[in-house]
Structures are given as C-alpha cells and as structure tokens.
Design a protein around this motif. Structure first.
Motif, PDB file in Angstrom:
ATOM      1  N   LEU A 172      44.096  33.575  34.567  1.00 28.99           N
ATOM      2  CA  LEU A 172      43.091  32.960  33.702  1.00 28.99           C
ATOM      3  C   LEU A 172      41.718  33.591  33.925  1.00 28.99           C
ATOM      4  CD1 LEU A 172      44.505  29.394  33.879  1.00 28.99           C
ATOM      5  CD2 LEU A 172      44.003  30.633  31.762  1.00 28.99           C
ATOM      6  N   GLY A 173      41.448  34.040  35.142  1.00 30.15           N
ATOM      7  CA  GLY A 173      40.216  34.785  35.367  1.00 30.15           C
ATOM      8  C   GLY A 173      40.173  36.051  34.538  1.00 30.15           C
ATOM      9  N   LEU A 174      41.318  36.710  34.408  1.00 34.70           N
ATOM     10  CA  LEU A 174      41.406  37.910  33.582  1.00 34.70           C
ATOM     11  C   LEU A 174      41.155  37.574  32.112  1.00 34.70           C
ATOM     12  CD1 LEU A 174      42.021  40.924  33.323  1.00 34.70           C
ATOM     13  CD2 LEU A 174      44.450  40.336  33.144  1.00 34.70           C
ATOM     14  N   ARG A 227      37.693  38.163  27.453  1.00 35.93           N
ATOM     15  CA  ARG A 227      36.947  37.525  26.362  1.00 35.93           C
ATOM     16  C   ARG A 227      35.478  37.946  26.381  1.00 35.93           C
ATOM     17  NH1 ARG A 227      36.368  31.158  26.583  1.00 35.93           N
ATOM     18  NH2 ARG A 227      34.946  31.764  28.275  1.00 35.93           N
ATOM     19  N   GLU A 228      34.878  37.952  27.574  1.00 35.69           N
ATOM     20  CA  GLU A 228      33.472  38.324  27.671  1.00 35.69           C
ATOM     21  C   GLU A 228      33.273  39.805  27.362  1.00 35.69           C
ATOM     22  OE1 GLU A 228      31.036  36.071  28.023  1.00 35.69           O
ATOM     23  OE2 GLU A 228      32.731  34.691  27.873  1.00 35.69           O
ATOM     24  N   LYS A 229      34.266  40.622  27.689  1.00 32.58           N
ATOM     25  CA  LYS A 229      34.174  42.041  27.337  1.00 32.58           C
ATOM     26  C   LYS A 229      34.159  42.219  25.823  1.00 32.58           C
ATOM     27  CE  LYS A 229      36.767  46.396  27.502  1.00 32.58           C
ATOM     28  NZ  LYS A 229      37.998  47.079  27.963  1.00 32.58           N
ATOM     29  N   GLN A 230      35.018  41.515  25.122  1.00 28.93           N
ATOM     30  CA  GLN A 230      35.068  41.617  23.671  1.00 28.93           C
ATOM     31  C   GLN A 230      33.772  41.116  23.045  1.00 28.93           C
ATOM     32  OE1 GLN A 230      37.402  43.319  22.051  1.00 28.93           O
ATOM     33  NE2 GLN A 230      38.260  43.696  24.098  1.00 28.93           N
ATOM     34  N   ALA A 231      33.198  40.067  23.620  1.00 29.92           N
ATOM     35  CA  ALA A 231      31.926  39.554  23.115  1.00 29.92           C
ATOM     36  C   ALA A 231      30.820  40.591  23.300  1.00 29.92           C
ATOM     37  CB  ALA A 231      31.564  38.252  23.832  1.00 29.92           C
ATOM     38  N   PHE A 232      30.839  41.291  24.427  1.00 30.01           N
ATOM     39  CA  PHE A 232      29.842  42.323  24.682  1.00 30.01           C
ATOM     40  C   PHE A 232      30.003  43.505  23.728  1.00 30.01           C
ATOM     41  CE2 PHE A 232      28.722  46.337  26.786  1.00 30.01           C
ATOM     42  CZ  PHE A 232      27.372  46.125  27.017  1.00 30.01           C
ATOM     43  N   LEU A 233      31.258  43.912  23.478  1.00 34.13           N
ATOM     44  CA  LEU A 233      31.495  45.034  22.565  1.00 34.13           C
ATOM     45  C   LEU A 233      31.031  44.696  21.152  1.00 34.13           C
ATOM     46  CD1 LEU A 233      35.037  46.211  23.774  1.00 34.13           C
ATOM     47  CD2 LEU A 233      32.826  47.315  24.196  1.00 34.13           C
ATOM     48  N   ALA A 234      31.189  43.429  20.791  1.00 36.90           N
ATOM     49  CA  ALA A 234      30.740  43.012  19.456  1.00 36.90           C
ATOM     50  C   ALA A 234      29.226  42.915  19.383  1.00 36.90           C
ATOM     51  CB  ALA A 234      31.373  41.667  19.096  1.00 36.90           C
ATOM     52  N   ASP A 235      28.587  42.562  20.490  1.00 41.93           N
ATOM     53  CA  ASP A 235      27.130  42.426  20.526  1.00 41.93           C
ATOM     54  C   ASP A 235      26.641  42.785  21.919  1.00 41.93           C
ATOM     55  OD1 ASP A 235      24.482  41.815  20.365  1.00 41.93           O
ATOM     56  OD2 ASP A 235      24.760  39.647  20.122  1.00 41.93           O
ATOM     57  N   PRO A 236      26.206  44.045  22.126  1.00 39.08           N
ATOM     58  CA  PRO A 236      25.779  44.503  23.445  1.00 39.08           C
ATOM     59  C   PRO A 236      24.609  43.712  24.035  1.00 39.08           C
ATOM     60  CG  PRO A 236      26.181  46.369  22.009  1.00 39.08           C
ATOM     61  CD  PRO A 236      26.243  45.147  21.145  1.00 39.08           C
ATOM     62  N   GLU A 237      23.952  42.900  23.221  1.00 42.04           N
ATOM     63  CA  GLU A 237      22.866  42.067  23.731  1.00 42.04           C
ATOM     64  C   GLU A 237      23.388  40.792  24.382  1.00 42.04           C
ATOM     65  OE1 GLU A 237      19.688  43.014  23.739  1.00 42.04           O
ATOM     66  OE2 GLU A 237      20.356  44.902  22.836  1.00 42.04           O
ATOM     67  N   TYR A 244      33.170  29.753  35.636  1.00 44.13           N
ATOM     68  CA  TYR A 244      34.493  30.318  35.926  1.00 44.13           C
ATOM     69  C   TYR A 244      34.523  31.073  37.249  1.00 44.13           C
ATOM     70  CZ  TYR A 244      34.583  29.560  30.863  1.00 44.13           C
ATOM     71  OH  TYR A 244      34.492  29.012  29.609  1.00 44.13           O
ATOM     72  N   GLU A 245      33.603  30.741  38.137  1.00 47.88           N
ATOM     73  CA  GLU A 245      33.455  31.518  39.370  1.00 47.88           C
ATOM     74  C   GLU A 245      34.764  31.600  40.159  1.00 47.88           C
ATOM     75  OE1 GLU A 245      30.788  31.531  43.509  1.00 47.88           O
ATOM     76  OE2 GLU A 245      30.262  30.203  41.843  1.00 47.88           O
ATOM     77  N   TYR A 246      35.460  30.476  40.296  1.00 47.29           N
ATOM     78  CA  TYR A 246      36.670  30.467  41.127  1.00 47.29           C
ATOM     79  C   TYR A 246      37.758  31.380  40.573  1.00 47.29           C
ATOM     80  CZ  TYR A 246      40.792  28.874  43.649  1.00 47.29           C
ATOM     81  OH  TYR A 246      41.929  28.841  44.408  1.00 47.29           O
ATOM     82  N   ILE A 247      38.062  31.239  39.277  1.00 53.22           N
ATOM     83  CA  ILE A 247      39.168  32.020  38.738  1.00 53.22           C
ATOM     84  C   ILE A 247      38.789  33.491  38.555  1.00 53.22           C
ATOM     85  CG2 ILE A 247      40.334  30.060  37.677  1.00 53.22           C
ATOM     86  CD1 ILE A 247      39.090  30.837  35.011  1.00 53.22           C
ATOM     87  N   VAL A 248      37.522  33.776  38.284  1.00 54.61           N
ATOM     88  CA  VAL A 248      37.088  35.178  38.187  1.00 54.61           C
ATOM     89  C   VAL A 248      37.189  35.837  39.559  1.00 54.61           C
ATOM     90  CG1 VAL A 248      35.085  36.671  37.809  1.00 54.61           C
ATOM     91  CG2 VAL A 248      35.663  34.913  36.133  1.00 54.61           C
ATOM     92  N   GLN A 249      36.805  35.095  40.592  1.00 51.60           N
ATOM     93  CA  GLN A 249      36.937  35.613  41.958  1.00 51.60           C
ATOM     94  C   GLN A 249      38.396  35.879  42.300  1.00 51.60           C
ATOM     95  OE1 GLN A 249      34.426  36.376  43.878  1.00 51.60           O
ATOM     96  NE2 GLN A 249      34.989  36.206  46.038  1.00 51.60           N
ATOM     97  N   ARG A 250      39.278  35.005  41.851  1.00 50.69           N
ATOM     98  CA  ARG A 250      40.711  35.186  42.100  1.00 50.69           C
ATOM     99  C   ARG A 250      41.213  36.491  41.475  1.00 50.69           C
ATOM    100  NH1 ARG A 250      43.802  32.615  45.618  1.00 50.69           N
ATOM    101  NH2 ARG A 250      45.501  32.111  44.188  1.00 50.69           N
ATOM    102  N   GLN A 251      40.636  36.879  40.365  1.00 51.51           N
ATOM    103  CA  GLN A 251      41.034  38.112  39.695  1.00 51.51           C
ATOM    104  C   GLN A 251      40.368  39.346  40.307  1.00 51.51           C
ATOM    105  OE1 GLN A 251      42.356  41.169  37.605  1.00 51.51           O
ATOM    106  NE2 GLN A 251      43.233  39.120  37.427  1.00 51.51           N
ATOM    107  N   LEU A 252      39.071  39.291  40.505  1.00 53.83           N
ATOM    108  CA  LEU A 252      38.338  40.476  40.923  1.00 53.83           C
ATOM    109  C   LEU A 252      38.427  40.753  42.422  1.00 53.83           C
ATOM    110  CD1 LEU A 252      35.044  40.283  38.822  1.00 53.83           C
ATOM    111  CD2 LEU A 252      37.111  41.621  38.363  1.00 53.83           C
ATOM    112  N   ARG A 253      38.512  39.699  43.215  1.00 53.07           N
ATOM    113  CA  ARG A 253      38.522  39.911  44.663  1.00 53.07           C
ATOM    114  C   ARG A 253      39.498  38.950  45.333  1.00 53.07           C
ATOM    115  NH1 ARG A 253      33.354  40.413  48.847  1.00 53.07           N
ATOM    116  NH2 ARG A 253      34.574  39.964  50.700  1.00 53.07           N
ATOM    117  N   PRO A 254      40.780  39.169  45.164  1.00 48.29           N
ATOM    118  CA  PRO A 254      41.779  38.313  45.823  1.00 48.29           C
ATOM    119  C   PRO A 254      41.791  38.572  47.324  1.00 48.29           C
ATOM    120  CG  PRO A 254      42.853  40.188  44.821  1.00 48.29           C
ATOM    121  CD  PRO A 254      41.411  40.269  44.409  1.00 48.29           C
ATOM    122  N   GLU A 255      42.312  37.609  48.046  1.00 47.04           N
ATOM    123  CA  GLU A 255      42.423  37.744  49.500  1.00 47.04           C
ATOM    124  C   GLU A 255      43.894  37.784  49.914  1.00 47.04           C
ATOM    125  OE1 GLU A 255      40.160  38.351  51.596  1.00 47.04           O
ATOM    126  OE2 GLU A 255      38.263  37.667  50.737  1.00 47.04           O
ATOM    127  N   ALA A 256      44.228  38.717  50.795  1.00 43.04           N
ATOM    128  CA  ALA A 256      45.566  38.754  51.382  1.00 43.04           C
ATOM    129  C   ALA A 256      45.685  37.614  52.386  1.00 43.04           C
ATOM    130  CB  ALA A 256      45.809  40.099  52.063  1.00 43.04           C
TER     131      ALA A 256
END
Length: 342
Positions: free
Chosen positions: A177-179, A184-194, A202-214
């Motif tokens: 879900l972090g992914l 989604r935010e990438k697509q929003a940026f591509l549509a409007d770079p501003e 979404y800090e918890y789930i984004v962290q789970r995607q970008l920096r998981p822990e072994a």
C-alpha cells in the motif's frame, strides 16, 4: 549548491577510494576488506556459512522518481540481510556490485553508499568489496551477503512437519500500500510538476516500502527463548507465495486463518482509501520482509505472548493441501498472486 562531479571525471579507482574511506570493519572474521583482488574472511570454527545474492534493477525493482538514493542503499542491504535471517543466521560480510549510467554523479553514488553504510551499522555487517562499472541504461545493484549460524542451527524451508504452528513476524500488506501511495503521487506530479507530494498521513506504509527492516531481532529473540524454527522463509513475494514455498519444500499442506493475519491500522486505512481488500494486500502484496516460520506445537507457550509474532495457522498433511480458512470456517485453496520476476 556545489557543482556535481561526473563519474567520468574521477574514474573507477578514485571512486572506489572515496567510497572505501567511509567503510569500517566490525566482524572478527574479516581479515581483509576493500582494496585487494578479493576479501579475506576467516569463519569461526563450529559454524555454518550461508550465502545469498540479490539483483536490483532500476525500473523493475525500484523507481528513483520517489525512492531516495540513501533509502535505496539501505533497502538493498536490508532485503539481502532478510534472506540470511530467514536461514536463522546472522550476516557477517557483504559485497556490492553496481552498474551506473551517465546521468549518475559521484555524489549520487556516495549518497547511495551512505545508505548502505547505515544498514551495515544497523545489522553489524562488513562491506568488504564488490565491483563498479558503467551502464548504457540506469542503475543496477547486485548484493551478495555471507552469514553464519552455529553448526546445525541453520534453518531450511524443508523442515516443517504436519501440526507445526505457522508463525509470522510484524504486520503484512503495508509495503504494497505504501507503493500505491508513491505511485499515485508520482502520477500527480507528472500531471502537474507544481504539485507537492502528500505523504504526511502515510508515513508508516511509505516507510515500509522505501526502507524495510530485516528481522534480525527475531533471530536473536528466538535463540534467547530456546526456539529453533523447523522451517523459515522471508516474505518478499507475498505471504501466500511464501506459505506455498514452505509447503512444497516440506511436503506438507497448511491452514492459514484470515482472522489471525496481522494488519496495522495505517494499512487498513490505506486499503479502504484505495478500495482494496486488506487481506489480499497481506496475502499477495509482497516486500514486507517479515519472517514466516514454523515451530513444533510444544513451543506454543514460548511464543504465545510475544508482541511481534503472530500464530496464523498450522501445517497439515500434504494431501490436505494449502488452504485459507475464512472467519466463517470455509476453506479455500491458497493461491499465490504476488510478485513474479518474469
């Protein structure tokens, strides 16, 4: 901001020299690290050596549009250390090979290695060498990790027995879900770079995607409790896929109870927002890098009150098959619908 340095401006050997300066050795078995034709490692007597390798390719395994290089460096180490943990072993040394295209600067590679150094410190592992080369495309990383376990203590996927308890660490589905949030935010940026990314909720789930822990902490804790899993695997491709791997290797079936699958509140909230079934996310999302393992029923008392281990079912006879059991008691065949490499 200072001007960035093209890799071609200093060359391979100067780059290695710069990266080497930030690397320190922690393991007594490391005799010689970076700087020669090969590292020298002297494993401790009475131990089993395990080795794993993983390949991470830009555009396939990671997207630098939303994955910071420091996070990528950390994750690249963590996902390999997770494989060592899944053998009931502790990591000792690793080597890193990377291929980088012309858009990458010296400073970018140093930022990548800064994340790797943080992971090496967190997991008490030595980065002892590797290779660097140019690429006509993007960034590719290949990590190989060595680990050690006391003789006879390394755990395979194949040791599970019918009636063994099926256990999982942490919670599931958050990385997937972090992914979804990042895409989604990438697509929003591509549509409007501003547009500025909205990630605060979404800090918890984004962290789970970008920096998981072994989950090396669980390896230590199981040893402290006198528990040696009968089989174990890390959850990289989704829980359903990993359960089926254990069953195939151990020649067993399994019963996984949906009501016991551990789901964190941020995962449930994001699933509702994206109109996704949280159980499907837990079963097939992947990249959680938690540990799935089995123990004899006799170990139940040692595990039942652990705050970060959940008993989600048990193994059965092979002819019973691998099944998902709903809250209503209905058993349906477990199917893997998660990540595939090709």
């Amino acid at each position: 901001m200072s001007e960035l340095t093209p890799l071609t401006a200093i060359g391979e050997f100067a780059l290695i020299s710069r990266l080497q300066k930030g690397i320190s050795m922690r393991q007594p078995g490391t005799v010689l690290g970076i700087g020669d034709d090969a590292a020298i490692i002297a494993p401790t007597a009475g131990t089993e050596l395990v080795m794993t390798t993983d390949l991470l390719v830009e555009g396939i395994h990671f997207d630098l549009a939303f994955c910071p290089l420091r996070h990528l460096g950390y994750k690249a180490i963590a996902v390999n250390v997770s494989d060592v943990a899944a053998m009931n072993a502790l990591p000792t040394q690793l080597v890193v090979a990377l291929s980088a295209g012309p858009r990458f600067t010296v400073e970018a590679i140093e930022e990548l290695y800064a994340g790797m150094r943080l992971a090496c410190e967190a997991y008490n592992v030595d980065l002892v060498g590797g290779d660097t080369t140019a690429s006509r495309g993007g960034l590719t990383l290949a990590i190989t990790v060595l680990g050690e376990a006391p003789a006879g203590e390394a755990v395979r996927r194949s040791g599970g027995q019918p009636t063994d308890l099926l256990c999982v660490t942490g919670d599931l589905g958050g990385a997937f879900l972090g992914l979804q949030v990042l895409e989604r935010e990438k697509q929003a940026f591509l549509a409007d770079p501003e547009t500025q990314p909205e990630l605060a909720n979404y800090e918890y789930i984004v962290q789970r995607q970008l920096r998981p822990e072994a989950r090396l902490d669980i390896v230590h804790e199981l040893r402290e409790r006198g528990i040696r899993p009968t089989s174990m695997i890390d959850i990289s491709d989704g829980l359903a896929s990993e359960v089926l791997h254990l069953c195939a290797a151990s020649s067993t079936g399994a019963r996984v109870f949906t009501e016991f699958l551990p789901l964190a509140n941020p995962t449930l909230e994001a699933a509702a927002e994206f109109n996704l079934d949280p159980l499907t996310c837990a079963l097939n999302g992947g990249e959680d890098y938690e540990l799935l393992f089995t123990v004899p029923v006799t170990d139940h008392e040692k595990l039942k009150n652990h705050p970060d281990i959940t008993i989600i079912g048990h193994l059965t006879a092979k002819e019973d098959g691998a099944n998902l059991v709903t809250k209503a008691g209905q058993a349906v065949p477990l199917q893997a619908q998660g990540w595939t490499s090709f």
